[in-house]
Design an enzyme around this catalytic site. Structure first.
Site, PDB file in Angstrom:
ATOM      1  CE1 TYR A 240      -4.510  -2.014   4.837  1.00 36.14           C
ATOM      2  CE2 TYR A 240      -3.457   0.097   4.349  1.00 36.14           C
ATOM      3  CZ  TYR A 240      -4.046  -1.078   3.915  1.00 36.14           C
ATOM      4  OH  TYR A 240      -4.158  -1.335   2.565  1.00 36.14           O
TER       5      TYR A 240
ATOM      6  CB  SER B  55      -0.870  -0.014   1.262  1.00 37.77           C
ATOM      7  OG  SER B  55      -1.487   1.240   1.449  1.00 37.77           O
TER       8      SER B  55
HETATM    9  N1  LIG Z   1      -8.601  -0.949  -2.456  1.00 38.77           N
HETATM   10  C1  LIG Z   1      -7.576  -0.125  -2.362  1.00 38.77           C
HETATM   11  O1  LIG Z   1      -7.679   1.066  -2.708  1.00 38.77           O
HETATM   12  C2  LIG Z   1      -6.231  -0.609  -1.858  1.00 38.77           C
HETATM   13  C3  LIG Z   1      -5.156   0.270  -1.846  1.00 38.77           C
HETATM   14  C4  LIG Z   1      -3.923  -0.174  -1.391  1.00 38.77           C
HETATM   15  C5  LIG Z   1      -3.774  -1.490  -0.961  1.00 38.77           C
HETATM   16  N2  LIG Z   1      -4.849  -2.332  -0.972  1.00 38.77           N
HETATM   17  C6  LIG Z   1      -4.634  -3.718  -0.547  1.00 38.77           C
HETATM   18  O2  LIG Z   1      -5.172  -4.592  -1.516  1.00 38.77           O
HETATM   19  C7  LIG Z   1      -5.608  -5.813  -0.883  1.00 38.77           C
HETATM   20  C8  LIG Z   1      -7.046  -6.098  -1.244  1.00 38.77           C
HETATM   21  O3  LIG Z   1      -7.831  -5.041  -0.744  1.00 38.77           O
HETATM   22  P1  LIG Z   1      -9.327  -4.774  -1.212  1.00 38.77           P
HETATM   23  O4  LIG Z   1      -9.434  -3.324  -1.415  1.00 38.77           O
HETATM   24  O5  LIG Z   1      -9.715  -5.716  -2.279  1.00 38.77           O
HETATM   25  O6  LIG Z   1     -10.074  -5.115   0.154  1.00 38.77           O
HETATM   26  P2  LIG Z   1     -11.525  -5.755   0.444  1.00 38.77           P
HETATM   27  O7  LIG Z   1     -12.456  -5.360  -0.641  1.00 38.77           O
HETATM   28  O8  LIG Z   1     -11.811  -5.405   1.846  1.00 38.77           O
HETATM   29  O9  LIG Z   1     -11.240  -7.314   0.311  1.00 38.77           O
HETATM   30  C9  LIG Z   1     -10.397  -7.947   1.235  1.00 38.77           C
HETATM   31  C10 LIG Z   1     -10.503  -9.434   1.088  1.00 38.77           C
HETATM   32  O10 LIG Z   1      -9.767 -10.028   2.155  1.00 38.77           O
HETATM   33  C11 LIG Z   1     -10.599 -10.942   2.845  1.00 38.77           C
HETATM   34  N3  LIG Z   1     -10.287 -11.012   4.265  1.00 38.77           N
HETATM   35  C12 LIG Z   1     -10.319 -10.008   5.175  1.00 38.77           C
HETATM   36  N4  LIG Z   1     -10.071 -10.480   6.404  1.00 38.77           N
HETATM   37  C13 LIG Z   1      -9.864 -11.812   6.263  1.00 38.77           C
HETATM   38  C14 LIG Z   1      -9.581 -12.859   7.167  1.00 38.77           C
HETATM   39  N5  LIG Z   1      -9.500 -12.639   8.478  1.00 38.77           N
HETATM   40  N6  LIG Z   1      -9.445 -14.107   6.698  1.00 38.77           N
HETATM   41  C15 LIG Z   1      -9.568 -14.366   5.382  1.00 38.77           C
HETATM   42  N7  LIG Z   1      -9.838 -13.422   4.465  1.00 38.77           N
HETATM   43  C16 LIG Z   1      -9.991 -12.155   4.903  1.00 38.77           C
HETATM   44  C17 LIG Z   1     -12.008 -10.396   2.649  1.00 38.77           C
HETATM   45  O11 LIG Z   1     -12.941 -11.425   2.904  1.00 38.77           O
HETATM   46  P3  LIG Z   1     -14.504 -11.066   3.170  1.00 38.77           P
HETATM   47  O12 LIG Z   1     -15.010 -10.464   1.905  1.00 38.77           O
HETATM   48  O13 LIG Z   1     -15.083 -12.387   3.465  1.00 38.77           O
HETATM   49  O14 LIG Z   1     -14.525 -10.109   4.311  1.00 38.77           O
HETATM   50  C18 LIG Z   1     -11.933  -9.934   1.202  1.00 38.77           C
HETATM   51  O15 LIG Z   1     -12.145 -11.020   0.330  1.00 38.77           O
HETATM   52  C19 LIG Z   1      -5.369  -5.615   0.607  1.00 38.77           C
HETATM   53  O16 LIG Z   1      -4.130  -6.190   0.961  1.00 38.77           O
HETATM   54  C20 LIG Z   1      -5.299  -4.102   0.748  1.00 38.77           C
HETATM   55  O17 LIG Z   1      -4.543  -3.727   1.874  1.00 38.77           O
HETATM   56  C21 LIG Z   1      -6.075  -1.926  -1.397  1.00 38.77           C
END
Ligand SMILES: NC(=O)c1ccc[n+]([C@@H]2O[C@H](COP(=O)([O-])OP(=O)(O)OC[C@H]3O[C@@H](n4cnc5c(N)ncnc54)[C@H](OP(=O)(O)O)[C@@H]3O)[C@@H](O)[C@H]2O)c1
Length: 252
Positions: A172, A159
């Protein structure tokens, strides 16, 4: 400092990942869901790991409906995952697959965003458990299967706040610095002895549930959808990135 992405004109072959087995954590939603669909669409057998079975089943059905290889499905809550869970996962996969060609560490939680002086210890620990400790457990026990592959790729999800600290991003941000550090340590260990390459990837602002929670005042559609940022996810997972290891990438 600037970070590389896939080449601007990168067009992955439709068979880029054919014959490969790739595990994606957090595969039920957001970026992990899109990565699982993209990997399957490029020929991979994807092992979908996440905590919500119904979401994983929906992704499973989407892959099957699109004619992709039949995925694997692993329901595991990384907040409570134990060493035994990781050992059991690795032995179960070893019975099904001769090796693992890829591991996308994608699942993360945001946790509390507040000043350190009022942060809660339980919330801090949960973020570290999901975002850092679970990555260690999976990596530690899946490494033999990855090392058994002709060439394998591990991608750690970073991130912007894991590369430059920012006020109120607390656990985070610290977990993402740890993720970058883990990537560097592992890449250095494996560089001369293994065909496993290890890199980090920052997706950048992307329209997912996490982003909408972190930035409630934003118009969600101002950010790209997860399926629109997949080029670097594919580049790093497939053999087009052979030889690249220990590097920090941006998806765009
Ligand atoms: N979106 C952004 O703008 C952004 C920017 C920078 C970095 N990131 C990184 O990109 C990655 C994906 O993020 P995202 O935006 O796609 O997030 P998201 O929409 O919140 O999805 C996160 C995923 O991780 C799963 N998860 C969360 N807690 C878990 C646990 N305890 N055990 C197993 N699975 C778990 C969730 O499952 P459930 O759906 O079942 O809760 C979901 O499938 C993350 O590492 C995040 O830090 C995202």
């Amino acid at each position: 400092m600037s970070f590389p992405s896939a080449p601007a004109d990168y067009r992955p072959s439709p068979t880029l990942l054919q014959g490969k087995t790739i595990l994606v954590t957090g595969a039920g939603d957001g970026i992990g869901r899109s990565a699982a669909l993209a990997y399957a669409a490029h020929g991979a057998t994807v092992v979908l790991l996440g905590r919500t079975e119904s979401k994983l089943e929906a992704v499973y059905d989407e892959i099957e409906a699109a004619g992709g290889p039949r995925p694997g499905l692993v329901v595991l809550d990384l907040a409570t995952a134990s060493e035994d869970n990781a050992i059991h996962l690795a032995s179960g996969l070893a019975q099904e697959f001769p090796h693992l060609d890829g591991l996308l560490h994608n699942a993360s939680i945001l946790g509390e965003r507040r000043p350190v002086e009022s942060a809660g210890y339980a919330a801090w620990q949960e973020v570290m458990q999901v975002n850092v400790n679970a990555q260690f457990l999976l990596t530690r026990y899946l490494l033999p299967l990855l090392q058994a592959a002709p060439a394998a790729s591990i991608i750690f999800t970073s991130s912007g706040v894991g590369r430059n600290g920012r006020a109120y991003w607390g656990a985070y941000a610290v977990s993402k610095f740890a993720t970058e550090g883990f990537m560097q340590v592992l890449a250095d260990e494996l560089e001369n002895t293994s065909r496993v390459r290890v890199n980090s990837l920052n997706p950048g602002p992307t329209n997912t549930a996490m982003r909408r929670t972190a930035y409630p005042g934003e118009r969600p559609t101002d950010n790209p959808a997860p399926e629109d940022i997949m080029a670097t996810y594919l580049f790093l997972m497939g053999d087009d990135s052979a030889g690249i290891t220990g590097r920090a990438f941006n998806a765009r």
